[in-house]
Scaffold this motif. Structure first.
Motif, PDB file in Angstrom:
ATOM      1  N   LEU A 248     -23.381 -12.663  -1.781  1.00 15.40           N
ATOM      2  CA  LEU A 248     -24.679 -13.143  -2.283  1.00 15.40           C
ATOM      3  C   LEU A 248     -24.504 -14.110  -3.464  1.00 15.40           C
ATOM      4  CD1 LEU A 248     -27.718 -13.211  -2.316  1.00 15.40           C
ATOM      5  CD2 LEU A 248     -27.731 -11.072  -3.592  1.00 15.40           C
ATOM      6  N   SER A 249     -23.687 -13.736  -4.436  1.00 11.30           N
ATOM      7  CA  SER A 249     -23.495 -14.614  -5.597  1.00 11.30           C
ATOM      8  C   SER A 249     -23.000 -15.986  -5.161  1.00 11.30           C
ATOM      9  CB  SER A 249     -22.480 -14.004  -6.569  1.00 11.30           C
ATOM     10  OG  SER A 249     -22.926 -12.743  -7.000  1.00 11.30           O
ATOM     11  N   GLU A 250     -22.045 -15.996  -4.225  1.00  9.50           N
ATOM     12  CA  GLU A 250     -21.501 -17.271  -3.725  1.00  9.50           C
ATOM     13  C   GLU A 250     -22.588 -18.086  -3.034  1.00  9.50           C
ATOM     14  OE1 GLU A 250     -20.222 -14.325  -3.317  1.00  9.50           O
ATOM     15  OE2 GLU A 250     -18.144 -14.374  -4.051  1.00  9.50           O
ATOM     16  N   ARG A 251     -23.403 -17.388  -2.243  1.00  6.43           N
ATOM     17  CA  ARG A 251     -24.461 -18.079  -1.500  1.00  6.43           C
ATOM     18  C   ARG A 251     -25.487 -18.710  -2.471  1.00  6.43           C
ATOM     19  NH1 ARG A 251     -26.058 -13.890   2.402  1.00  6.43           N
ATOM     20  NH2 ARG A 251     -23.878 -13.973   3.041  1.00  6.43           N
ATOM     21  N   LEU A 252     -25.842 -17.949  -3.490  1.00  9.10           N
ATOM     22  CA  LEU A 252     -26.825 -18.460  -4.461  1.00  9.10           C
ATOM     23  C   LEU A 252     -26.251 -19.649  -5.242  1.00  9.10           C
ATOM     24  CD1 LEU A 252     -28.271 -15.088  -5.790  1.00  9.10           C
ATOM     25  CD2 LEU A 252     -29.397 -16.725  -4.260  1.00  9.10           C
ATOM     26  N   THR A 253     -24.970 -19.573  -5.571  1.00 10.27           N
ATOM     27  CA  THR A 253     -24.335 -20.687  -6.276  1.00 10.27           C
ATOM     28  C   THR A 253     -24.285 -21.918  -5.375  1.00 10.27           C
ATOM     29  OG1 THR A 253     -23.010 -19.149  -7.569  1.00 10.27           O
ATOM     30  CG2 THR A 253     -22.257 -21.423  -7.506  1.00 10.27           C
ATOM     31  N   ALA A 254     -23.943 -21.719  -4.102  1.00 10.79           N
ATOM     32  CA  ALA A 254     -23.863 -22.846  -3.159  1.00 10.79           C
ATOM     33  C   ALA A 254     -25.227 -23.530  -3.017  1.00 10.79           C
ATOM     34  CB  ALA A 254     -23.370 -22.358  -1.803  1.00 10.79           C
ATOM     35  N   MET A 255     -26.305 -22.714  -2.953  1.00 11.07           N
ATOM     36  CA  MET A 255     -27.653 -23.291  -2.840  1.00 11.07           C
ATOM     37  C   MET A 255     -27.961 -24.178  -4.039  1.00 11.07           C
ATOM     38  SD  MET A 255     -30.087 -20.241  -1.513  1.00 11.07           S
ATOM     39  CE  MET A 255     -29.738 -19.367  -0.007  1.00 11.07           C
ATOM     40  N   GLN A 256     -27.537 -23.730  -5.214  1.00 15.92           N
ATOM     41  CA  GLN A 256     -27.816 -24.513  -6.418  1.00 15.92           C
ATOM     42  C   GLN A 256     -27.000 -25.806  -6.433  1.00 15.92           C
ATOM     43  OE1 GLN A 256     -28.270 -22.253 -10.147  1.00 15.92           O
ATOM     44  NE2 GLN A 256     -28.174 -20.416  -8.889  1.00 15.92           N
ATOM     45  N   HIS A 257     -25.755 -25.727  -5.952  1.00 17.06           N
ATOM     46  CA  HIS A 257     -24.947 -26.953  -5.869  1.00 17.06           C
ATOM     47  C   HIS A 257     -25.582 -27.949  -4.899  1.00 17.06           C
ATOM     48  CE1 HIS A 257     -21.353 -26.344  -8.341  1.00 17.06           C
ATOM     49  NE2 HIS A 257     -21.545 -25.061  -8.120  1.00 17.06           N
ATOM     50  N   ASP A 258     -26.141 -27.431  -3.793  1.00 12.94           N
ATOM     51  CA  ASP A 258     -26.790 -28.301  -2.806  1.00 12.94           C
ATOM     52  C   ASP A 258     -27.984 -29.041  -3.418  1.00 12.94           C
ATOM     53  OD1 ASP A 258     -24.999 -27.561  -0.897  1.00 12.94           O
ATOM     54  OD2 ASP A 258     -26.326 -26.115   0.094  1.00 12.94           O
ATOM     55  N   LEU A 259     -28.606 -28.451  -4.426  1.00 12.25           N
ATOM     56  CA  LEU A 259     -29.771 -29.081  -5.059  1.00 12.25           C
ATOM     57  C   LEU A 259     -29.371 -30.173  -6.053  1.00 12.25           C
ATOM     58  CD1 LEU A 259     -31.953 -25.915  -5.603  1.00 12.25           C
ATOM     59  CD2 LEU A 259     -32.596 -27.901  -4.230  1.00 12.25           C
ATOM     60  N   GLY A 260     -28.071 -30.231  -6.363  1.00 11.44           N
ATOM     61  CA  GLY A 260     -27.543 -31.293  -7.212  1.00 11.44           C
ATOM     62  C   GLY A 260     -28.274 -31.384  -8.534  1.00 11.44           C
ATOM     63  N   ALA A 261     -28.716 -32.594  -8.870  1.00 17.90           N
ATOM     64  CA  ALA A 261     -29.322 -32.860 -10.175  1.00 17.90           C
ATOM     65  C   ALA A 261     -30.704 -32.229 -10.317  1.00 17.90           C
ATOM     66  CB  ALA A 261     -29.411 -34.365 -10.408  1.00 17.90           C
ATOM     67  N   HIS A 262     -31.243 -31.668  -9.209  1.00 18.69           N
ATOM     68  CA  HIS A 262     -32.545 -30.992  -9.329  1.00 18.69           C
ATOM     69  C   HIS A 262     -32.428 -29.696 -10.141  1.00 18.69           C
ATOM     70  CE1 HIS A 262     -34.520 -33.824  -6.790  1.00 18.69           C
ATOM     71  NE2 HIS A 262     -33.724 -33.575  -5.770  1.00 18.69           N
ATOM     72  N   VAL A 263     -31.223 -29.147 -10.205  1.00 13.01           N
ATOM     73  CA  VAL A 263     -31.019 -27.968 -11.055  1.00 13.01           C
ATOM     74  C   VAL A 263     -30.578 -28.447 -12.429  1.00 13.01           C
ATOM     75  CG1 VAL A 263     -29.656 -25.888 -11.460  1.00 13.01           C
ATOM     76  CG2 VAL A 263     -30.487 -26.399  -9.162  1.00 13.01           C
ATOM     77  N   ILE A 264     -31.389 -28.164 -13.426  1.00 14.77           N
ATOM     78  CA  ILE A 264     -31.097 -28.625 -14.788  1.00 14.77           C
ATOM     79  C   ILE A 264     -30.225 -27.607 -15.518  1.00 14.77           C
ATOM     80  CG2 ILE A 264     -32.119 -29.187 -17.025  1.00 14.77           C
ATOM     81  CD1 ILE A 264     -34.642 -30.029 -15.473  1.00 14.77           C
ATOM     82  N   SER A 265     -30.542 -26.335 -15.353  1.00 15.53           N
ATOM     83  CA  SER A 265     -29.807 -25.299 -16.070  1.00 15.53           C
ATOM     84  C   SER A 265     -30.036 -23.953 -15.401  1.00 15.53           C
ATOM     85  CB  SER A 265     -30.289 -25.235 -17.525  1.00 15.53           C
ATOM     86  OG  SER A 265     -29.529 -24.308 -18.253  1.00 15.53           O
TER      87      SER A 265
END
Ligand code: NI
Length: 143
Positions: A70-87
């Motif tokens: 799960l942790s890996e999956r959630l991290t991957a989703m955030q990487h896929d969002l690129g610059a849309h994730v600020i912090s």
């Protein structure tokens, strides 16, 4: 915050007003005005999403990090969002549970879809997206 408070009259049929008052009471508002302001704000946010306007949002989620990958999956989703994730703020709540607050910026629908994907992921126990319009005079360059 009460600058430029304007009063206006509202005509409403008696039955609708009675149901509104029940809602005002049930939700714990002190006055109709407070409830009405929140209803208008909520409607503005949903209009905002409908028109896919620039949005800033926080996605809060609670999950069990012992769920496989799960942790890996959630991290991957955030990487896929690129610059849309600020912090991202991560709190190890206890032996099992993690709390995460993800700050995002982007078109309203993109953020809503991302939040739906994250919240639908197996092992995510609870979560909520709070989105608001970027100020009209917002500039990325702070110039
Ligand atoms: Ni953790």
């Amino acid at each position: 915050m009460a600058a430029d408070l304007v009063r206006f009259g509202v005509a409403m049929d008696a039955d609708l007003l009675r149901r509104f008052d029940d809602l005002v009471h049930a939700k714990g508002y002190e006055t109709r005005s407070e409830a009405l302001r929140d209803l208008v704000r909520a409607e503005l946010v949903s209009d905002h999403v409908a028109h896919d306007r620039p949005t800033i949002a926080t996605l809060t989620l609670l999950y069990d990090h012992h769920v496989r990958e799960l942790s890996e999956r959630l991290t991957a989703m955030q990487h896929d969002l690129g610059a849309h994730v600020i912090s991202t703020l991560h709190v190890h709540l206890d032996h099992h549970h993690c709390l995460e607050v993800i700050v995002m910026k982007g078109p309203a629908r993109l953020l809503a879809a991302a939040a739906d994907r994250v919240l639908a992921t197996k092992g995510v126990q609870h979560g909520r997206l709070v989105a608001t319009a970027l100020p009209e005079d917002h500039a990325d360059d702070h110039g």
